[in-house]
Structures are given as C-alpha cells and as structure tokens.
Motif scaffolding. Structure first.
Motif, PDB file in Angstrom:
ATOM      1  N   GLY A  27     -29.965 -26.011  16.904  1.00 13.05           N
ATOM      2  CA  GLY A  27     -29.349 -24.745  17.308  1.00 13.05           C
ATOM      3  C   GLY A  27     -27.951 -24.599  16.742  1.00 13.05           C
ATOM      4  O   GLY A  27     -27.560 -23.530  16.273  1.00 13.05           O
ATOM      5  N   GLY A  28     -27.203 -25.695  16.758  1.00 14.26           N
ATOM      6  CA  GLY A  28     -25.860 -25.670  16.187  1.00 14.26           C
ATOM      7  C   GLY A  28     -25.864 -25.360  14.705  1.00 14.26           C
ATOM      8  O   GLY A  28     -25.027 -24.610  14.205  1.00 14.26           O
ATOM      9  N   SER A  32     -30.006 -15.584  16.660  1.00  7.25           N
ATOM     10  CA  SER A  32     -31.270 -15.489  17.387  1.00  7.25           C
ATOM     11  C   SER A  32     -32.019 -16.814  17.352  1.00  7.25           C
ATOM     12  O   SER A  32     -32.551 -17.267  18.366  1.00  7.25           O
ATOM     13  N   LYS A  33     -32.066 -17.434  16.179  1.00  9.10           N
ATOM     14  CA  LYS A  33     -32.734 -18.735  16.065  1.00  9.10           C
ATOM     15  C   LYS A  33     -31.977 -19.788  16.864  1.00  9.10           C
ATOM     16  O   LYS A  33     -32.579 -20.633  17.528  1.00  9.10           O
ATOM     17  N   ILE A  88     -22.909 -19.318  24.248  1.00  6.70           N
ATOM     18  CA  ILE A  88     -22.219 -18.970  22.998  1.00  6.70           C
ATOM     19  C   ILE A  88     -23.133 -18.121  22.112  1.00  6.70           C
ATOM     20  O   ILE A  88     -22.702 -17.134  21.528  1.00  6.70           O
ATOM     21  N   ALA A  89     -24.401 -18.505  22.043  1.00  7.66           N
ATOM     22  CA  ALA A  89     -25.353 -17.728  21.236  1.00  7.66           C
ATOM     23  C   ALA A  89     -25.557 -16.339  21.835  1.00  7.66           C
ATOM     24  O   ALA A  89     -25.602 -15.343  21.103  1.00  7.66           O
ATOM     25  N   CYS A  90     -25.676 -16.256  23.157  1.00  2.94           N
ATOM     26  CA  CYS A  90     -25.835 -14.953  23.808  1.00  2.94           C
ATOM     27  C   CYS A  90     -24.633 -14.061  23.540  1.00  2.94           C
ATOM     28  O   CYS A  90     -24.789 -12.865  23.278  1.00  2.94           O
ATOM     29  N   GLN A  91     -23.442 -14.642  23.593  1.00  5.95           N
ATOM     30  CA  GLN A  91     -22.223 -13.881  23.307  1.00  5.95           C
ATOM     31  C   GLN A  91     -22.270 -13.327  21.882  1.00  5.95           C
ATOM     32  O   GLN A  91     -21.965 -12.166  21.649  1.00  5.95           O
ATOM     33  N   ALA A  92     -22.678 -14.164  20.932  1.00  4.67           N
ATOM     34  CA  ALA A  92     -22.752 -13.737  19.533  1.00  4.67           C
ATOM     35  C   ALA A  92     -23.783 -12.633  19.341  1.00  4.67           C
ATOM     36  O   ALA A  92     -23.640 -11.786  18.457  1.00  4.67           O
ATOM     37  N   LEU A  93     -24.817 -12.639  20.173  1.00  8.35           N
ATOM     38  CA  LEU A  93     -25.867 -11.616  20.084  1.00  8.35           C
ATOM     39  C   LEU A  93     -25.520 -10.349  20.867  1.00  8.35           C
ATOM     40  O   LEU A  93     -26.277  -9.382  20.848  1.00  8.35           O
ATOM     41  N   GLU A 138     -25.318 -12.196  30.199  1.00  6.77           N
ATOM     42  CA  GLU A 138     -26.015 -13.479  30.237  1.00  6.77           C
ATOM     43  C   GLU A 138     -25.088 -14.602  29.790  1.00  6.77           C
ATOM     44  O   GLU A 138     -25.096 -15.695  30.363  1.00  6.77           O
ATOM     45  N   ALA A 139     -24.268 -14.343  28.785  1.00  6.93           N
ATOM     46  CA  ALA A 139     -23.308 -15.346  28.323  1.00  6.93           C
ATOM     47  C   ALA A 139     -22.355 -15.718  29.453  1.00  6.93           C
ATOM     48  O   ALA A 139     -22.103 -16.912  29.700  1.00  6.93           O
ATOM     49  N   GLU A 140     -21.856 -14.730  30.147  1.00  9.58           N
ATOM     50  CA  GLU A 140     -20.936 -14.998  31.250  1.00  9.58           C
ATOM     51  C   GLU A 140     -21.623 -15.799  32.351  1.00  9.58           C
ATOM     52  O   GLU A 140     -21.052 -16.768  32.879  1.00  9.58           O
TER      53      GLU A 140
END
Length: 168
Positions: free
Chosen positions: A32-33, A42-43, A75-80, A85-87
């Motif tokens: 993931g990283g 997304s991936k 972090i991924a949710c924030q980027a998307l 959800e990120a919070e």
C-alpha cells in the motif's frame, strides 16, 4: 511475478484462508505504501483496508498494529477526498496510540498530525470552524468558563499581545 503474488495474497485474505498472519498485514501495508508513493491512492486504500481487516481479525480492535493500519488507510482516504472516513480512522488510531503509548510518543504524534488535516475541530469533530472551537472552549464550564468580553479586556491590557494581534 509481483502482480500474481499480490493477486494471490489479496485472494487468500479475502477468503479468510489459512496462512494469513500479521506478517501478511505488514506486507500489505508495504505494498500500500508503494502504491501511495506512486500516487495510486485507490490501490493503496485497497492494500491498507485488507491489512486493517487482517489485523482486526487477528488482534482485535485496540492494538498498536491495528492503529497503524487505520492511520495508513486514513491517509489514503484523505488523498481520495473521503475526509470524513479519514478523520474517523485517524481519531480511532489516536485513541489507541494514546492508550498504548501515552500522549508523548512518536506514533501518537503521527496520528495527531494526520488528524490536523481534518476539516473539523474539537475532540468530537463537532466544530467546522476554528473560531467556533475556540469560543466553545472559552464558554465551556469544564474548560475555561470565561466571559469573552472579560477575556478580551484582560488580554487587551498586555501591550505585547496587542502588538502580536495587530493587523496591517
């Protein structure tokens, strides 16, 4: 070869097959990283979500490795653009890290830093503007229990503070 390995790993994770360990979750976090660094958010989110699923299944919900997966997925949710959800994920990670390590630990600081990008304020995320959070703390009888006019008058007596807040 790496692609087929990844597909096999995700399939075993999805079907709850034998051989899934915390090491599998660590490997998914690493994948993931790599995806995150390549801006494939997304991936990355898929890998982080599977890692979280494994860790929650193996360790329960209140452990540092689970918090790590929540932080990564956040972090991924924030980027998307999925900031709510990120919070939620970052707040959950923060609570777990504080319980596990205390307030003054690098993992706790990381979760707090990630939460700083949240669009809401306050321990419960109820305020959407910083000034509302400041006012709430000032008026709350458990916190400052202060009269805003008295606070302004008191602080206004300090010449250094007046200069610090001058505009223009």
């Amino acid at each position: 070869v790496v692609r087929q390995f990844t597909v096999d790993l995700l399939e075993r994770t999805r079907t709850n097959s034998a051989g899934i360990t915390s090491g599998t979750a660590t490997m998914l976090d690493a994948l993931g990283g790599m995806q995150f660094k390549a801006a494939n958010y997304s991936k990355a989110a898929v890998f982080f979500a599977y890692s979280l699923k494994i860790r929650e299944r193996l360790l329960g919900g209140d452990s540092a490795p689970v918090a790590l997966s929540r932080n990564n997925l956040g972090i991924a949710c924030q980027a998307l653009g999925n900031v709510q959800e990120a919070e939620r994920l970052h707040r959950s990670a923060l609570v777990t890290y504080e319980k596990s390590f205390g307030e003054k630990h690098s993992e706790t600081a990381t979760a707090l830093f990630n939460l700083a990008w949240s669009p809401t304020y306050g321990w419960d995320g109820a305020k959407t503007r910083l000034r509302d959070q400041v006012t709430a703390a000032m008026l709350n009888p458990i916190e400052m229990h202060a009269d805003p006019a008295v606070v302004v008058a008191t602080l206004g007596k300090e010449s250094e503070l007046r200069r610090a807040f001058e505009i223009g």
